[in-house]
Design a protein around this motif. Structure first.
Motif: not given
Length: 467
Positions: A46-68
């Motif tokens: 949704s778009e907040a009144s400030t114009g900033e994009k907001t999300f119902e779920n604010n938690e993001l889980n990421i998996a990253v390969f650590e290489g060179g």
């Protein structure tokens, strides 16, 4: 290491990867992808009144390969993303063995929202997710403009990449894998050694072997490779075949088309590859070495060339080397002077699983990674270059001279990528066994070039029969 092994070994584990994932991400993955995306689009953002994009779920889980490239870029870009989106929290798992770590999590239904994986990861995780249709369609992200550039993202990415099997594995025009960096690959050499001896980098295979004879006179081998990780030979084999048989034929090879390697030109490439070993141009002991051992030997002037990419400079930063060593990168040889030369390019990847719990925030994170701020940060922290058309000019003066100068290889040859199409569900073929895992037998003379080529053709026929 950035490339533990190649795309072939990724396929090698495809059959065992997500057998238990059927319940978590396979049978309903295609429908789940559409449903998750549609549902999240209508409810999660949704778009907040400030114009900033907001999300119902604010938690993001990421998996990253650590290489060179290390972890510094990821640590910092997460901080910047969280600052740009107040309230958002990013939880990151990062490891050189991230595929093995998250595989059981995915089987258990604990699916990450976002994955960053090395090119053709050795665990086979992404290959299997492709095979099981367990990745989300990202086409909508690339149709939209970027966060800091209104140009659609698809037009910001290096031409031809999104349409390739690398990013569109089903050939349906939809994008399931997003490109990360674009690293040129080819034959790494010591520019100083060549200058001291007045040698030119070879263009044709005849030039290549002629140079090998000159090197022998000085006690130097012409070639070495990462013996127990033979997939590195892709830096040489695929562009050589593209030059010899035509770039369009590479699509046929990538889709396992019987007959795509049956031409005389293709056979000549396999014969020249085999000749390296059988005619004494291969550095002694190569087939038993790992990547760092063979790369160190090459940097000590024990061999003129090793197949690799521009990440080798960072990966081998602390390795011993000959005095004055300077990284150079040149194209694979062609059969005849005047043929188009190609630059095989490694493209690491971003994915959003079909069953991600927070796909809209994951898509926003993906868009954030393509901003100029992110591109420059990646250059600063990881000495890498994003797969965007303007990335080179953005990072000039930020990446090291070695990495930037190795990108000059694109002045010699034409950009290309290679990625296998999704394997038919019913096929049991392990394509790596026929293509690269036989390299030591070929180099030792225990398998002829014809047998090598015919073995791959036989695998293609078996795959075709399973469709």
């Amino acid at each position: 290491m950035k490339k533990a092994i190649s795309m072939m070994l990724a396929t090698a584990m495809a059959a065992t990867c997500l057998a238990g994932c059927g319940s978590a991400a396979s049978s309903s993955a295609a429908a789940s992808s559409e449903a998750a995306s549609s549902e999240a689009t209508s409810a999660a953002t949704s778009e907040a009144s400030t114009g900033e994009k907001t999300f119902e779920n604010n938690e993001l889980n990421i998996a990253v390969f650590e290489g060179g490239y290390g972890s510094e870029y990821w640590d910092e870009i997460i901080k910047r993303f969280e600052a740009a989106y107040p309230g958002v929290t990013v939880n990151m798992q990062i490891s050189p063995k991230i595929g093995d770590i998250i595989r059981p999590q995915i089987v258990a239904g604990n699916v990450p929202d976002f994955i960053s994986m090395n090119d053709n990861d050795s665990t086979g995780l992404i290959s299997s997710m492709v095979k099981e249709h367990a990745l989300m369609d990202l086409s909508d992200v690339f149709e939209e403009g970027g966060i800091d550039d209104d140009t659609p993202l698809k037009d910001q990415v290096i031409d031809g990449l999104l349409d390739s099997a690398k990013c569109s594995p089903y050939g349906d025009g939809k994008i399931y894998i997003a490109p990360f960096d674009a690293s040129p690959m080819g034959l790494v050499y010591n520019k100083t050694l060549f200058e001291e001896n007045g040698w030119e980098t070879p263009v044709t295979w005849d030039d290549f072997f002629e140079l090998g004879e000159k090197a022998k006179e000085k006690g130097i081998a012409l070639f070495t490779y990462q013996g127990i990780y033979p997939g590195y030979l892709e830096s040489m084999l695929w562009p050589a075949l593209a030059s010899a048989t035509g770039i369009d034929n590479m699509k046929a090879i990538a889709s396992y088309t019987p007959g795509s390697l049956s031409s005389d030109e293709a056979l000549k490439v396999f014969q020249n590859m085999a000749k390296i070993g059988t005619d004494g141009y291969l550095m002694d002991g190569t087939v038993a070495l790992n990547h760092t051992q063979s790369q160190t030997d090459m940097m000590m002037n024990k061999a003129l060339f090793i197949p690799n990419g521009n990440w080798m400079e960072g990966e081998m930063a602390d390795a011993p080397r000959a005095d004055g060593f300077e990284f150079g990168l040149t194209c694979a040889p062609v059969l005849d002077d005047g043929e188009t030369r190609y630059v095989m390019s490694s493209v690491e990847q971003f994915e959003i699983p079909a069953n991600a719990k927070n796909p809209e925030l994951a898509k926003e994170f993906l868009r954030f990674l393509y901003t100029e701020d992110s591109v420059k940060l990646f250059a600063e922290k990881a000495n890498g270059i994003y797969a965007l058309k303007k990335a080179n000019e953005m990072v000039k003066g930020i990446v090291t001279d070695g990495v930037y100068n190795m990108n000059d290889i694109y002045q010699e040859g034409t950009f290309m990528v290679f990625g296998w199409d999704a394997m038919p569900d019913t096929s049991k073929v392990v394509i790596a066994d026929s293509v690269f895992n036989v390299a030591s037998d070929v180099m030792n003379g225990d398998m002829t070039a014809e047998q090598w080529r015919d073995g791959i053709e036989a695998a293609f026929k078996e795959i075709a029969a399973s469709k």
